[in-house]
Write an enzyme that holds these catalytic residues in place. Structure first.
Site, PDB file in Angstrom:
ATOM      1  N   ARG A  20       0.833  -1.189   0.000  1.00 36.93           N
ATOM      2  CA  ARG A  20       0.000   0.000   0.000  1.00 36.93           C
ATOM      3  C   ARG A  20       0.872   1.244   0.000  1.00 36.93           C
ATOM      4  O   ARG A  20       2.008   1.238   0.452  1.00 36.93           O
ATOM      5  CB  ARG A  20      -0.921  -0.013   1.208  1.00 36.93           C
ATOM      6  CG  ARG A  20      -1.855  -1.205   1.212  1.00 36.93           C
ATOM      7  CD  ARG A  20      -2.917  -1.073   2.275  1.00 36.93           C
ATOM      8  NE  ARG A  20      -3.824  -2.211   2.211  1.00 36.93           N
ATOM      9  CZ  ARG A  20      -5.024  -2.217   2.751  1.00 36.93           C
ATOM     10  NH1 ARG A  20      -5.465  -1.165   3.409  1.00 36.93           N
ATOM     11  NH2 ARG A  20      -5.794  -3.276   2.644  1.00 36.93           N
ATOM     12  N   ASN A  54     -11.600   9.396   9.134  1.00 38.68           N
ATOM     13  CA  ASN A  54     -12.622   8.845  10.031  1.00 38.68           C
ATOM     14  C   ASN A  54     -13.017   9.819  11.133  1.00 38.68           C
ATOM     15  O   ASN A  54     -13.883   9.491  11.953  1.00 38.68           O
ATOM     16  CB  ASN A  54     -12.127   7.546  10.667  1.00 38.68           C
ATOM     17  CG  ASN A  54     -12.201   6.373   9.713  1.00 38.68           C
ATOM     18  OD1 ASN A  54     -12.996   6.369   8.780  1.00 38.68           O
ATOM     19  ND2 ASN A  54     -11.366   5.375   9.934  1.00 38.68           N
ATOM     20  N   SER A 137     -21.717 -14.883  12.698  1.00 36.75           N
ATOM     21  CA  SER A 137     -21.062 -13.643  12.297  1.00 36.75           C
ATOM     22  C   SER A 137     -21.442 -13.264  10.875  1.00 36.75           C
ATOM     23  O   SER A 137     -21.401 -14.103   9.965  1.00 36.75           O
ATOM     24  CB  SER A 137     -19.540 -13.807  12.407  1.00 36.75           C
ATOM     25  OG  SER A 137     -18.860 -12.629  12.074  1.00 36.75           O
ATOM     26  N   HIS A 142     -15.869  -6.866  10.224  1.00 42.05           N
ATOM     27  CA  HIS A 142     -14.516  -6.315  10.178  1.00 42.05           C
ATOM     28  C   HIS A 142     -13.468  -7.361  10.557  1.00 42.05           C
ATOM     29  O   HIS A 142     -13.740  -8.327  11.267  1.00 42.05           O
ATOM     30  CB  HIS A 142     -14.439  -5.125  11.148  1.00 42.05           C
ATOM     31  CG  HIS A 142     -13.208  -4.311  11.030  1.00 42.05           C
ATOM     32  ND1 HIS A 142     -12.121  -4.490  11.852  1.00 42.05           N
ATOM     33  CD2 HIS A 142     -12.883  -3.292  10.181  1.00 42.05           C
ATOM     34  CE1 HIS A 142     -11.183  -3.620  11.528  1.00 42.05           C
ATOM     35  NE2 HIS A 142     -11.612  -2.882  10.523  1.00 42.05           N
ATOM     36  N   GLU A 185     -22.198  -5.662  12.679  1.00 42.36           N
ATOM     37  CA  GLU A 185     -21.942  -4.230  12.732  1.00 42.36           C
ATOM     38  C   GLU A 185     -23.230  -3.491  12.410  1.00 42.36           C
ATOM     39  O   GLU A 185     -24.091  -3.998  11.695  1.00 42.36           O
ATOM     40  CB  GLU A 185     -20.854  -3.845  11.729  1.00 42.36           C
ATOM     41  CG  GLU A 185     -19.523  -4.549  11.956  1.00 42.36           C
ATOM     42  CD  GLU A 185     -18.489  -4.169  10.909  1.00 42.36           C
ATOM     43  OE1 GLU A 185     -18.349  -2.965  10.605  1.00 42.36           O
ATOM     44  OE2 GLU A 185     -17.820  -5.080  10.388  1.00 42.36           O
ATOM     45  N   SER A 189     -18.105  -0.669   7.221  1.00 43.99           N
ATOM     46  CA  SER A 189     -17.103   0.355   6.975  1.00 43.99           C
ATOM     47  C   SER A 189     -16.744   0.546   5.513  1.00 43.99           C
ATOM     48  O   SER A 189     -16.352   1.644   5.113  1.00 43.99           O
ATOM     49  CB  SER A 189     -15.826   0.030   7.756  1.00 43.99           C
ATOM     50  OG  SER A 189     -15.288  -1.225   7.360  1.00 43.99           O
ATOM     51  N   ASP A 214     -21.204  -4.118  16.933  1.00 44.72           N
ATOM     52  CA  ASP A 214     -20.117  -3.182  16.664  1.00 44.72           C
ATOM     53  C   ASP A 214     -20.734  -1.903  16.087  1.00 44.72           C
ATOM     54  O   ASP A 214     -21.266  -1.906  14.978  1.00 44.72           O
ATOM     55  CB  ASP A 214     -19.149  -3.822  15.673  1.00 44.72           C
ATOM     56  CG  ASP A 214     -17.991  -2.929  15.269  1.00 44.72           C
ATOM     57  OD1 ASP A 214     -18.194  -1.711  15.145  1.00 44.72           O
ATOM     58  OD2 ASP A 214     -16.886  -3.455  15.039  1.00 44.72           O
ATOM     59  N   HIS A 217     -18.814   2.764  13.468  1.00 41.87           N
ATOM     60  CA  HIS A 217     -19.099   3.826  12.503  1.00 41.87           C
ATOM     61  C   HIS A 217     -20.445   4.488  12.753  1.00 41.87           C
ATOM     62  O   HIS A 217     -20.990   5.138  11.856  1.00 41.87           O
ATOM     63  CB  HIS A 217     -19.025   3.268  11.080  1.00 41.87           C
ATOM     64  CG  HIS A 217     -17.641   2.848  10.691  1.00 41.87           C
ATOM     65  ND1 HIS A 217     -16.683   3.726  10.248  1.00 41.87           N
ATOM     66  CD2 HIS A 217     -17.042   1.632  10.727  1.00 41.87           C
ATOM     67  CE1 HIS A 217     -15.564   3.083  10.001  1.00 41.87           C
ATOM     68  NE2 HIS A 217     -15.749   1.808  10.282  1.00 41.87           N
ATOM     69  N   THR A 245     -15.813   2.900  19.239  1.00 41.94           N
ATOM     70  CA  THR A 245     -14.475   3.472  19.158  1.00 41.94           C
ATOM     71  C   THR A 245     -14.511   4.917  19.607  1.00 41.94           C
ATOM     72  O   THR A 245     -15.546   5.587  19.541  1.00 41.94           O
ATOM     73  CB  THR A 245     -13.919   3.396  17.727  1.00 41.94           C
ATOM     74  OG1 THR A 245     -12.572   3.867  17.718  1.00 41.94           O
ATOM     75  CG2 THR A 245     -14.738   4.233  16.765  1.00 41.94           C
ATOM     76  N   LYS A 248     -13.252   7.749  15.873  1.00 43.30           N
ATOM     77  CA  LYS A 248     -13.979   8.186  14.680  1.00 43.30           C
ATOM     78  C   LYS A 248     -14.913   9.343  15.034  1.00 43.30           C
ATOM     79  O   LYS A 248     -14.505  10.486  15.007  1.00 43.30           O
ATOM     80  CB  LYS A 248     -14.681   6.995  14.052  1.00 43.30           C
ATOM     81  CG  LYS A 248     -13.667   5.959  13.533  1.00 43.30           C
ATOM     82  CD  LYS A 248     -14.311   4.764  12.906  1.00 43.30           C
ATOM     83  CE  LYS A 248     -13.297   3.867  12.201  1.00 43.30           C
ATOM     84  NZ  LYS A 248     -12.236   3.333  13.074  1.00 43.30           N
ATOM     85  N   THR A 277      -1.135  -4.827  27.959  1.00 44.74           N
ATOM     86  CA  THR A 277      -0.709  -3.665  27.187  1.00 44.74           C
ATOM     87  C   THR A 277      -0.819  -2.417  28.045  1.00 44.74           C
ATOM     88  O   THR A 277      -1.615  -2.360  28.993  1.00 44.74           O
ATOM     89  CB  THR A 277      -1.554  -3.505  25.904  1.00 44.74           C
ATOM     90  OG1 THR A 277      -0.931  -2.565  25.031  1.00 44.74           O
ATOM     91  CG2 THR A 277      -2.966  -3.034  26.217  1.00 44.74           C
ATOM     92  N   THR A 278      -0.026  -1.422  27.725  1.00 40.09           N
ATOM     93  CA  THR A 278      -0.084  -0.149  28.426  1.00 40.09           C
ATOM     94  C   THR A 278      -1.416   0.539  28.125  1.00 40.09           C
ATOM     95  O   THR A 278      -1.886   0.534  26.984  1.00 40.09           O
ATOM     96  CB  THR A 278       1.087   0.743  27.992  1.00 40.09           C
ATOM     97  OG1 THR A 278       2.312   0.081  28.306  1.00 40.09           O
ATOM     98  CG2 THR A 278       1.051   2.090  28.691  1.00 40.09           C
TER      99      THR A 278
END
Length: 426
Positions: A20, A54, A137, A142, A185, A189, A214, A217, A245, A248, A277-278
């Protein structure tokens, strides 16, 4: 010879396997969607109008959001200092989780560092812990949903896109006593189409299935206080877990799930992407909290987004420029060929100063390449009209295919083919 390295070198040299391409830009705070490009080899820069961000509502530059981030960074520093369970839980995280739970009318919410890790981490637990669970599903879900289901190890059944009848058949085959999880969703997306939420909710309820929606969006952009499409349809209580999220509609970064306390607590205690994870920097959490609170009381951004999307739908239809769905603010112009899509994107940028990233495989199947346009709340009507003029010129210069007359059932180019999509067909 290093055969491992040589494999990737050969792949890079093959035009069919090229990677890409990324355009380096600097969004201009206070004037977005304006952005500047990185210097070219001659040292020049030029300004572009971004049509593929987004940050749908422009909240990433909202004064209250920027101020909240600056103040929190000055108070708490740049990072969180650790994972959530080891020195990395700040009061800003707690406040944001409470706000998100209240937004969705759920008992609890849990923050993740991204929407991707929220889906991956939550689904691995919610589908993987119950014995003999089977997941249903949508075939256009996604990649993060696909990965979460894979990591769960649960059995999966893929129902045809937006086909509640097919979902009903698959649920019936699973039997009444087996744990069942339906995942979909609200807004998709790439195609921009919308799920039949009422039909899916009724089908899941009839078979005793848990639902996972989900709303990545949709949160911020739709529904009362920006709570999403399920809330807009009066169906918020029909979906057990809502995932969203902060990157967005809310314009910052991070992801979350909201739902019953028992399920959220299980994810908190067992999800590897959450535990290992942090945590989000407190300044990011504070900025997201400011964005959520603002959009719970302000309709102006949502109104502007709707107006721009409707205008773009109408003008594209008039010019017979094909696009996939007029159901949402995601307006995917169908090109259908990789090189043509890249050329169209390049001409829009070079001749007209309009930046729309070409979308190719694996985000879409080969032969279904699109220019994914995201008109934002901070674009003006004249921006939209000028963009369509530019698209029309590029379409003529490239002799790109035009759309047939709009169909009675809505889509303007036919829905994308879905069989054999990367990931879910396997």
């Amino acid at each position: 010879m290093n055969r491992h390295f040589d494999f990737f070198s050969q792949r890079l040299a093959d035009p069919s396997g090229r990677g890409r391409e990324f355009l380096e830009i600097g969004r201009v705070a206070g004037r977005f969607p304006a952005a500047t490009t990185a210097p070219d080899p001659a040292g020049g820069v030029f300004e572009v109008n971004v049509w593929c961000s987004n940050d749908y509502l422009g909240m990433g530059q909202h004064p209250a959001v920027v101020a909240a981030m600056q103040q929190a960074a000055g108070r708490f520093g740049a990072g969180s200092g650790g994972s959530r369970n080891i020195a990395g839980t700040n009061h800003q995280h707690v406040l944001l989780e409470r706000e998100l739970a209240d937004l969705h009318g759920k008992e609890e919410a849990l923050l993740f560092t991204s929407g991707y890790t929220a889906n991956d981490g939550a689904l691995a637990v919610l589908a993987g812990i119950p014995d003999d669970c089977v997941v249903f599903s949508d075939e256009l879900n996604h990649a993060s949903i696909i990965d979460g289901i894979r990591h769960s190890g649960a059995a999966k059944r893929i129902f045809r896109h937006n086909d509640a009848g097919h979902l009903d058949e698959l649920l019936a085959e699973a039997g009444p006593d087996r744990p069942k999880l339906v995942v979909l969703e609200s807004v998709y997306s790439m195609s921009g189409d919308v799920a039949p939420l009422a039909e899916v909710a009724a089908t899941a309820r009839r078979h005793g299935a848990t639902t996972y929606l989900d709303e990545v969006h949709a949160v911020g952009m739709y529904g009362p206080q920006g709570a999403g499409l399920a809330a807009e349809a009066g169906l918020a209580d029909e979906f057990t877990v809502v995932m969203g999220t902060l990157a967005k509609g809310f314009g910052v970064s991070g992801g979350y799930v909201a739902g019953p306390a028992a399920l959220v607590d299980a994810v908190r205690g067992l999800s590897r992407p959450f535990i290992f994870t942090t945590s989000l920097p407190p300044a990011v959490a504070a900025a997201a909290l400011a964005a959520v609170r603002h959009l719970r009381t302000s309709e102006s951004e949502r109104d502007a987004l709707r107006r721009n999307a409707r205008l773009l739908h109408r003008l594209l239809t008039e010019r017979r420029i094909p696009f996939l769905s007029d159901r949402s603010h995601i307006v995917s112009v169908l090109v259908g060929e990789d090189e043509l899509c890249r050329k169209a994107s390049a001409l829009l940028l070079q001749r007209h100063g309009d930046y729309i990233q070409p979308i190719n495989a694996p985000s879409v199947r080969p032969g279904e390449e699109i220019l994914r346009i995201a008109p934002s709340a901070v674009h003006g009507p004249e921006d939209v009209r000028r963009l369509v003029d530019a698209l029309d010129t590029v379409w003529r210069d490239l002799d790109a295919p035009r759309a047939d007359a709009p169909r009675a059932d809505g889509p303007h180019a036919g829905p994308p083919r879905t069989e054999g999509l990367p990931g879910h067909a396997a």
